[in-house]
Design a protein around this motif. Structure first.
Motif, PDB file in Angstrom:
ATOM      1  N   ALA A  39       0.821  -1.208   0.000  1.00 31.57           N
ATOM      2  CA  ALA A  39       0.000   0.000   0.000  1.00 31.57           C
ATOM      3  C   ALA A  39       0.855   1.257   0.000  1.00 31.57           C
ATOM      4  O   ALA A  39       1.906   1.319   0.634  1.00 31.57           O
ATOM      5  N   LEU A  40       0.365   2.250  -0.714  1.00 29.82           N
ATOM      6  CA  LEU A  40       0.944   3.583  -0.660  1.00 29.82           C
ATOM      7  C   LEU A  40       0.220   4.288   0.490  1.00 29.82           C
ATOM      8  O   LEU A  40      -0.696   5.079   0.294  1.00 29.82           O
ATOM      9  N   VAL A  41       0.642   3.925   1.692  1.00 23.39           N
ATOM     10  CA  VAL A  41      -0.065   4.275   2.926  1.00 23.39           C
ATOM     11  C   VAL A  41      -0.381   5.764   3.003  1.00 23.39           C
ATOM     12  O   VAL A  41       0.491   6.611   2.804  1.00 23.39           O
ATOM     13  N   GLY A  42      -1.671   6.032   3.291  1.00 30.31           N
ATOM     14  CA  GLY A  42      -2.127   7.399   3.470  1.00 30.31           C
ATOM     15  C   GLY A  42      -2.545   8.109   2.196  1.00 30.31           C
ATOM     16  O   GLY A  42      -3.150   9.173   2.252  1.00 30.31           O
ATOM     17  N   MET A  43      -2.239   7.522   1.041  1.00 32.53           N
ATOM     18  CA  MET A  43      -2.602   8.161  -0.232  1.00 32.53           C
ATOM     19  C   MET A  43      -4.100   7.983  -0.494  1.00 32.53           C
ATOM     20  O   MET A  43      -4.675   6.958  -0.155  1.00 32.53           O
ATOM     21  N   PRO A  44      -4.713   8.974  -1.148  1.00 31.15           N
ATOM     22  CA  PRO A  44      -6.127   8.833  -1.510  1.00 31.15           C
ATOM     23  C   PRO A  44      -6.293   7.869  -2.682  1.00 31.15           C
ATOM     24  O   PRO A  44      -5.316   7.549  -3.376  1.00 31.15           O
ATOM     25  N   ALA A  45      -7.507   7.432  -2.911  1.00 36.89           N
ATOM     26  CA  ALA A  45      -7.804   6.588  -4.069  1.00 36.89           C
ATOM     27  C   ALA A  45      -7.446   7.350  -5.338  1.00 36.89           C
ATOM     28  O   ALA A  45      -7.501   8.583  -5.380  1.00 36.89           O
ATOM     29  N   ALA A  46      -7.082   6.617  -6.385  1.00 41.46           N
ATOM     30  CA  ALA A  46      -6.754   7.222  -7.667  1.00 41.46           C
ATOM     31  C   ALA A  46      -7.939   8.054  -8.164  1.00 41.46           C
ATOM     32  O   ALA A  46      -9.102   7.688  -7.950  1.00 41.46           O
ATOM     33  N   GLN A  47      -7.638   9.169  -8.827  1.00 42.51           N
ATOM     34  CA  GLN A  47      -8.693  10.079  -9.269  1.00 42.51           C
ATOM     35  C   GLN A  47      -9.718   9.384 -10.155  1.00 42.51           C
ATOM     36  O   GLN A  47     -10.925   9.571  -9.982  1.00 42.51           O
ATOM     37  N   TYR A  48      -9.262   8.567 -11.112  1.00 47.79           N
ATOM     38  CA  TYR A  48     -10.213   7.872 -11.984  1.00 47.79           C
ATOM     39  C   TYR A  48     -11.070   6.879 -11.192  1.00 47.79           C
ATOM     40  O   TYR A  48     -12.242   6.686 -11.503  1.00 47.79           O
ATOM     41  N   ALA A  49     -10.489   6.273 -10.166  1.00 47.22           N
ATOM     42  CA  ALA A  49     -11.269   5.372  -9.314  1.00 47.22           C
ATOM     43  C   ALA A  49     -12.385   6.160  -8.629  1.00 47.22           C
ATOM     44  O   ALA A  49     -13.542   5.720  -8.590  1.00 47.22           O
ATOM     45  N   CYS A  50     -12.054   7.344  -8.118  1.00 49.69           N
ATOM     46  CA  CYS A  50     -13.061   8.204  -7.477  1.00 49.69           C
ATOM     47  C   CYS A  50     -14.135   8.606  -8.479  1.00 49.69           C
ATOM     48  O   CYS A  50     -15.333   8.571  -8.162  1.00 49.69           O
ATOM     49  N   ASP A  51     -13.712   8.985  -9.693  1.00 55.49           N
ATOM     50  CA  ASP A  51     -14.651   9.420 -10.726  1.00 55.49           C
ATOM     51  C   ASP A  51     -15.619   8.298 -11.105  1.00 55.49           C
ATOM     52  O   ASP A  51     -16.835   8.506 -11.169  1.00 55.49           O
ATOM     53  N   VAL A  52     -15.064   7.130 -11.365  1.00 58.41           N
ATOM     54  CA  VAL A  52     -15.880   5.982 -11.791  1.00 58.41           C
ATOM     55  C   VAL A  52     -16.835   5.560 -10.673  1.00 58.41           C
ATOM     56  O   VAL A  52     -18.002   5.252 -10.924  1.00 58.41           O
ATOM     57  N   MET A  53     -16.366   5.586  -9.452  1.00 54.58           N
ATOM     58  CA  MET A  53     -17.236   5.213  -8.333  1.00 54.58           C
ATOM     59  C   MET A  53     -18.335   6.252  -8.128  1.00 54.58           C
ATOM     60  O   MET A  53     -19.481   5.899  -7.866  1.00 54.58           O
ATOM     61  N   ARG A  54     -17.990   7.540  -8.258  1.00 55.42           N
ATOM     62  CA  ARG A  54     -19.010   8.589  -8.120  1.00 55.42           C
ATOM     63  C   ARG A  54     -20.103   8.393  -9.172  1.00 55.42           C
ATOM     64  O   ARG A  54     -21.287   8.506  -8.867  1.00 55.42           O
ATOM     65  N   GLU A  55     -19.706   8.054 -10.395  1.00 51.72           N
ATOM     66  CA  GLU A  55     -20.674   7.810 -11.471  1.00 51.72           C
ATOM     67  C   GLU A  55     -21.567   6.604 -11.158  1.00 51.72           C
ATOM     68  O   GLU A  55     -22.677   6.498 -11.683  1.00 51.72           O
ATOM     69  N   ARG A  56     -21.102   5.709 -10.296  1.00 49.97           N
ATOM     70  CA  ARG A  56     -21.876   4.529  -9.900  1.00 49.97           C
ATOM     71  C   ARG A  56     -22.585   4.737  -8.559  1.00 49.97           C
ATOM     72  O   ARG A  56     -23.145   3.801  -8.005  1.00 49.97           O
ATOM     73  N   GLY A  57     -22.494   5.945  -8.020  1.00 42.43           N
ATOM     74  CA  GLY A  57     -23.207   6.264  -6.784  1.00 42.43           C
ATOM     75  C   GLY A  57     -22.451   5.985  -5.502  1.00 42.43           C
ATOM     76  O   GLY A  57     -23.058   5.894  -4.429  1.00 42.43           O
ATOM     77  N   HIS A  58     -21.121   5.862  -5.584  1.00 43.37           N
ATOM     78  CA  HIS A  58     -20.296   5.593  -4.394  1.00 43.37           C
ATOM     79  C   HIS A  58     -19.274   6.709  -4.223  1.00 43.37           C
ATOM     80  O   HIS A  58     -18.658   7.126  -5.194  1.00 43.37           O
ATOM     81  N   ASP A  59     -19.079   7.140  -2.994  1.00 39.43           N
ATOM     82  CA  ASP A  59     -18.084   8.179  -2.709  1.00 39.43           C
ATOM     83  C   ASP A  59     -16.897   7.545  -2.002  1.00 39.43           C
ATOM     84  O   ASP A  59     -17.004   7.105  -0.856  1.00 39.43           O
ATOM     85  N   ILE A  60     -15.759   7.489  -2.697  1.00 39.68           N
ATOM     86  CA  ILE A  60     -14.548   6.933  -2.068  1.00 39.68           C
ATOM     87  C   ILE A  60     -13.480   8.014  -1.889  1.00 39.68           C
ATOM     88  O   ILE A  60     -12.302   7.699  -1.697  1.00 39.68           O
ATOM     89  N   THR A  61     -13.896   9.292  -1.955  1.00 39.45           N
ATOM     90  CA  THR A  61     -12.911  10.380  -1.849  1.00 39.45           C
ATOM     91  C   THR A  61     -12.240  10.418  -0.473  1.00 39.45           C
ATOM     92  O   THR A  61     -11.130  10.927  -0.350  1.00 39.45           O
ATOM     93  N   GLY A  62     -12.888   9.874   0.547  1.00 39.72           N
ATOM     94  CA  GLY A  62     -12.296   9.853   1.881  1.00 39.72           C
ATOM     95  C   GLY A  62     -11.353   8.680   2.122  1.00 39.72           C
ATOM     96  O   GLY A  62     -10.708   8.596   3.169  1.00 39.72           O
ATOM     97  N   HIS A  63     -11.254   7.794   1.133  1.00 42.02           N
ATOM     98  CA  HIS A  63     -10.395   6.609   1.287  1.00 42.02           C
ATOM     99  C   HIS A  63      -8.927   7.015   1.413  1.00 42.02           C
ATOM    100  O   HIS A  63      -8.456   7.906   0.717  1.00 42.02           O
ATOM    101  N   LYS A 120      -9.008   6.266 -18.068  1.00 41.25           N
ATOM    102  CA  LYS A 120     -10.261   6.123 -17.333  1.00 41.25           C
ATOM    103  C   LYS A 120     -11.052   4.914 -17.831  1.00 41.25           C
ATOM    104  O   LYS A 120     -11.709   4.234 -17.040  1.00 41.25           O
ATOM    105  N   SER A 121     -10.985   4.636 -19.125  1.00 46.79           N
ATOM    106  CA  SER A 121     -11.724   3.497 -19.681  1.00 46.79           C
ATOM    107  C   SER A 121     -11.310   2.187 -19.019  1.00 46.79           C
ATOM    108  O   SER A 121     -12.133   1.279 -18.865  1.00 46.79           O
ATOM    109  N   GLU A 122     -10.057   2.068 -18.601  1.00 48.54           N
ATOM    110  CA  GLU A 122      -9.597   0.857 -17.898  1.00 48.54           C
ATOM    111  C   GLU A 122     -10.206   0.770 -16.501  1.00 48.54           C
ATOM    112  O   GLU A 122     -10.483  -0.317 -16.010  1.00 48.54           O
ATOM    113  N   PHE A 123     -10.401   1.921 -15.862  1.00 46.65           N
ATOM    114  CA  PHE A 123     -11.051   1.950 -14.544  1.00 46.65           C
ATOM    115  C   PHE A 123     -12.525   1.572 -14.688  1.00 46.65           C
ATOM    116  O   PHE A 123     -13.067   0.865 -13.840  1.00 46.65           O
ATOM    117  N   GLU A 124     -13.155   2.034 -15.766  1.00 44.17           N
ATOM    118  CA  GLU A 124     -14.556   1.678 -16.014  1.00 44.17           C
ATOM    119  C   GLU A 124     -14.689   0.182 -16.261  1.00 44.17           C
ATOM    120  O   GLU A 124     -15.602  -0.467 -15.735  1.00 44.17           O
TER     121      GLU A 124
END
Length: 144
Positions: A39-63, A120-124
């Protein structure tokens, strides 16, 4: 009774935070955590991961990325890894987990590839694959 699920990937920035968010919304009342083997300890989730999850109704920005640890493995009833190599590494590093570690794509015989630093397409595509794998798991979890 199953109460706790740990989802593991490499850096805990993409796949496991996405899978944990999706699984947590599917299995109300279950504790779902995620961690990384390196783990890259303390780092936030990757931006595309946050974007794709937000589009699916999940908020992982606090991860924030967390390193896998004995305590996390001890408290988990089931540990889901993204591929066979990670499954073997977890069982080797924490031998007491044998019999509780599975690939996320265990029932479909697939590995979930890392989209880190890819378009981003790979994250999707990764999120869709995780969703398909979780459909198999939730059916089994609800039977327990």
């Amino acid at each position: 009774m199953m109460n706790s699920i740990l989802v593991v990937c490499e850096g805990n920035l993409c796949r496991s935070p996405m899978a944990a968010a999706m699984l947590g919304s599917l299995l109300k009342g279950q504790q779902v955590a995620s961690a990384g083997l390196n783990a890259l300890v303390g780092m936030p989730a990757a931006q595309y991961a946050c974007d794709v999850m937000r589009e699916r109704g999940h908020d992982i920005t606090g991860h924030r990325a967390t390193q896998i640890a004995r305590s996390l493995c001890s408290s988990a009833d089931v540990i889901l890894a993204m591929d066979g190599a990670q499954k073997r590494q977890i069982e080797s590093q924490f031998s007491f987990t044998r019999g509780r570690v599975f690939r996320l794509g265990e029932f479909l015989d697939i590995d979930v590839e890392d989209p880190y630093r890819r378009p981003k397409s790979e994250f999707e595509r990764c999120a869709e694959l995780i969703s398909v794998c979780l459909t198999e798991w939730t059916a089994r979890f609800s039977a327990l």
